[in-house]
Design a protein around this motif. Sequence first.
Motif, short mmCIF file in Angstrom:
data_model
loop_
_atom_site.label_atom_id
_atom_site.label_comp_id
_atom_site.label_asym_id
_atom_site.label_seq_id
_atom_site.Cartn_x
_atom_site.Cartn_y
_atom_site.Cartn_z
N ASP A 38 0.85 -1.19 0.00
CA ASP A 38 0.00 0.00 0.00
C ASP A 38 0.89 1.24 0.00
O ASP A 38 2.06 1.18 0.41
CB ASP A 38 -0.91 0.04 1.23
N PHE A 39 0.32 2.35 -0.44
CA PHE A 39 1.04 3.62 -0.47
C PHE A 39 0.49 4.55 0.60
O PHE A 39 -0.68 4.48 0.96
CB PHE A 39 0.89 4.30 -1.84
N LEU A 40 1.36 5.45 1.05
CA LEU A 40 0.98 6.50 2.00
C LEU A 40 1.36 7.85 1.41
O LEU A 40 2.46 7.99 0.87
CB LEU A 40 1.70 6.32 3.33
N TRP A 41 0.48 8.80 1.50
CA TRP A 41 0.86 10.18 1.20
C TRP A 41 0.92 10.90 2.54
O TRP A 41 0.10 10.70 3.40
CB TRP A 41 -0.08 10.83 0.19
N VAL A 42 1.95 11.69 2.70
CA VAL A 42 2.26 12.28 4.00
C VAL A 42 1.64 13.66 4.14
O VAL A 42 1.84 14.54 3.30
CB VAL A 42 3.79 12.35 4.21
N ARG A 43 0.88 13.81 5.23
CA ARG A 43 0.36 15.12 5.61
C ARG A 43 1.36 15.71 6.61
O ARG A 43 1.79 15.02 7.54
CB ARG A 43 -1.01 15.00 6.25
N GLU A 44 1.71 16.96 6.41
CA GLU A 44 2.68 17.61 7.29
C GLU A 44 2.20 19.02 7.65
O GLU A 44 1.39 19.59 6.93
CB GLU A 44 4.06 17.66 6.62
N PRO A 45 2.68 19.58 8.76
CA PRO A 45 2.27 20.94 9.15
C PRO A 45 2.69 21.95 8.08
O PRO A 45 3.73 21.80 7.43
CB PRO A 45 3.03 21.18 10.45
N TYR A 46 1.88 22.99 7.93
CA TYR A 46 2.14 23.99 6.89
C TYR A 46 1.51 25.32 7.29
O TYR A 46 0.74 25.41 8.26
CB TYR A 46 1.55 23.52 5.55
N TYR A 47 1.85 26.31 6.54
CA TYR A 47 1.27 27.64 6.70
C TYR A 47 0.62 28.03 5.38
O TYR A 47 1.03 27.57 4.32
CB TYR A 47 2.34 28.70 6.99
N LEU A 48 -0.35 28.92 5.47
CA LEU A 48 -0.86 29.60 4.29
C LEU A 48 -0.36 31.03 4.35
O LEU A 48 -0.10 31.56 5.45
CB LEU A 48 -2.39 29.59 4.28
N PRO A 49 -0.21 31.67 3.20
CA PRO A 49 0.12 33.09 3.25
C PRO A 49 -0.94 33.83 4.07
O PRO A 49 -2.13 33.46 4.04
CB PRO A 49 0.08 33.52 1.78
N LYS A 50 -0.54 34.82 4.80
CA LYS A 50 -1.46 35.54 5.69
C LYS A 50 -2.69 36.03 4.92
O LYS A 50 -3.81 35.99 5.43
CB LYS A 50 -0.74 36.71 6.35
#
Length: 168
Positions: A38-50
Motif C-alpha cells: 500500500d502507499f501512503l501520502w504524508v500530511r505535514e504541518p504547513y502555513y498559508l500566506p497571511k
Amino acid sequence: MSTYALTIIEPQLSRIIAGDLTVVWRVGIQMQAYSPSDFLWVREPYYLPKSKAHLAPSSAAARGVTPIYAADLTPQSPAPEGWLGPLMKARTMPRAWHRQHLLIEAVDHTRRLHSITADEMAAQGFAHLNHFIGWWNKAASLAGPAFRWDLNPLVTAITFARIGAPLP
C-alpha cells in the motif's frame, strides 16, 4: 494496493526526509486496513500566506494557493516577517499539497507500546523516553484516552520506504 494519508510531524518528518526513519508507530485501530505494497501520502504541518489564511485548506487548494511547509522554514531560511498565517495542523492538509510518498513494506499489529526500544525511539527523533511519552500522549489524544502511554495499548508498527515519484 490502496493509498492512505499518514500524518507526520516533527521530529519524525525531518528524519523521514533525511532517510533515517523507516518505521512509525501508530494507534493500532487506525491502521488495521494497511498492508504491504500500500502507499501512503504524508500530511505535514504547513502555513498559508497571511492573505489566504481565512480560507479553508480545501478552498485554498482549489484556488491554487501554494502552502509553505513548516519543515522548510529554518532560522537560516525564515519566512518574511508578518507574511504567514497561523501554523496549520498536518491533519488538515489536502492531498493536492502532499510532497512525501511512502511505500509500506511491513505492518505489525501485535506490538505493545512499551515494547518500543531506545533505538526505535531515537530513530524517530526522540533522545529520551520522556520526550517520546509526551509526544505519544499528545498524538494519541485524538484517538481517545485508552491509547495513553501508561495503558500500554496495542500499536501498529509500519515499516516503509520513501519513494520519490508521485503516488498513482
